[in-house]
Design a protein around this motif. Sequence first.
Motif, PDB file in Angstrom:
ATOM      1  N   THR A  47      95.230  14.887  81.625  1.00 26.03           N
ATOM      2  CA  THR A  47      96.664  15.136  82.358  1.00 26.03           C
ATOM      3  C   THR A  47      97.614  14.284  82.098  1.00 26.03           C
ATOM      4  OG1 THR A  47      95.152  15.458  84.245  1.00 26.03           O
ATOM      5  CG2 THR A  47      97.532  15.093  84.558  1.00 26.03           C
ATOM      6  N   ARG A  48      97.279  13.099  81.445  1.00 25.72           N
ATOM      7  CA  ARG A  48      98.579  12.212  80.844  1.00 25.72           C
ATOM      8  C   ARG A  48      98.892  12.850  79.725  1.00 25.72           C
ATOM      9  NH1 ARG A  48      97.746   5.847  79.390  1.00 25.72           N
ATOM     10  NH2 ARG A  48      99.525   5.459  78.336  1.00 25.72           N
ATOM     11  N   ALA A  86      99.531  19.320  82.553  1.00 29.08           N
ATOM     12  CA  ALA A  86      98.484  20.260  83.301  1.00 29.08           C
ATOM     13  C   ALA A  86      97.413  20.683  82.452  1.00 29.08           C
ATOM     14  CB  ALA A  86      99.321  21.478  83.942  1.00 29.08           C
ATOM     15  N   VAL A  87      96.145  20.510  83.256  1.00 26.76           N
ATOM     16  CA  VAL A  87      95.009  20.855  82.718  1.00 26.76           C
ATOM     17  C   VAL A  87      94.268  21.767  83.864  1.00 26.76           C
ATOM     18  CG1 VAL A  87      94.754  19.222  80.785  1.00 26.76           C
ATOM     19  CG2 VAL A  87      93.514  18.868  83.291  1.00 26.76           C
ATOM     20  N   GLU A  88      93.522  22.784  83.049  1.00 23.52           N
ATOM     21  CA  GLU A  88      92.749  23.644  84.306  1.00 23.52           C
ATOM     22  C   GLU A  88      91.229  23.865  83.970  1.00 23.52           C
ATOM     23  OE1 GLU A  88      95.002  27.079  84.989  1.00 23.52           O
ATOM     24  OE2 GLU A  88      96.707  26.208  85.997  1.00 23.52           O
ATOM     25  N   LEU A 142      89.879  13.661  82.816  1.00 21.37           N
ATOM     26  CA  LEU A 142      91.012  14.370  83.419  1.00 21.37           C
ATOM     27  C   LEU A 142      92.155  13.614  83.576  1.00 21.37           C
ATOM     28  CD1 LEU A 142      89.183  16.418  86.208  1.00 21.37           C
ATOM     29  CD2 LEU A 142      90.417  17.378  84.574  1.00 21.37           C
ATOM     30  N   THR A 143      91.960  12.154  83.849  1.00 19.21           N
ATOM     31  CA  THR A 143      93.032  11.340  84.068  1.00 19.21           C
ATOM     32  C   THR A 143      93.769  11.127  82.464  1.00 19.21           C
ATOM     33  OG1 THR A 143      91.935   9.803  85.787  1.00 19.21           O
ATOM     34  CG2 THR A 143      94.024   8.793  84.366  1.00 19.21           C
TER      35      THR A 143
END
Length: 269
Positions: A37-38, A42-44, A33-34
């Motif tokens: 997201t970078r 935005a990720v979901e 996720l880190t």
Amino acid sequence: MPVRIRLDVSYDGTDFSGWAVQPGRRTVAGELLTVLTRLFGAVEGLTVAGRTDAGVHATGQVCHVEVPEERWAVLEPALVRKLAGLLPPDVRVLAAFAVPPEFDARFSALSRRYEYRVTDALHGADPLRRHNTLAWPRPLDLDRLNAAAEGIVGEHDFAAYCRRKEHASTIRAVSRMAWHRDPDGSVVATVAADAFCWSMVRSLVGAQLVAGDGRRPVAWPASLLERSVRADEVVVAPAHGLTLVEVVYPLDPAALRSRAELTRRRRDL
């Protein structure tokens, strides 16, 4: 509009506190996720096929996540290479591609296959294998291991082998449970099922190992399936010998939704 992408992931679980994000702990999902997201902003909805415990490895883990369409168009051609440069060396994304919205890494899966590696060599585990091979202090008989595994195959209530979760079924359909010896002398258990309960694979291995070294009858592991509660005498095999090697999905995209709906139903024998 977000795009749903599938990630095929491999990791050495030695230094992770499992898959799921946990505050203050290093996890596979946390690292992914880190970096995602970078890259995407935005990720979901990061969803995984099987939430592995601390110390468990994977060569065939699968997850899905939704990312912004415009960023996906830019990053898609070189995403795997970019992830390799940003992720730590003990986790790798092997493939990344768009999937239909109906694809669910967890609920669309037809089966999951694990391997558990054990050595009964007098010197213990080879230094290069120490992170994914359990050293067993007694000789193991391959015929006894396979006889103990045979009675596990089929649809059963695996309550004796599961850490029970409230309102969760312990009925599972095991399609394969067998042992073989690799050329290096290690014995390897292969187990495949539509799904697994928490600690189920390691409990099955623990029960069969004591049958394989002669301390229990070969019929003992299967006899525990008659119980409706956890068998306290079954020792859960250590995490580091276990690897998730494959998750299988329907080949027909049209079958993804129906498979997910079927998986979500509570099962009874």
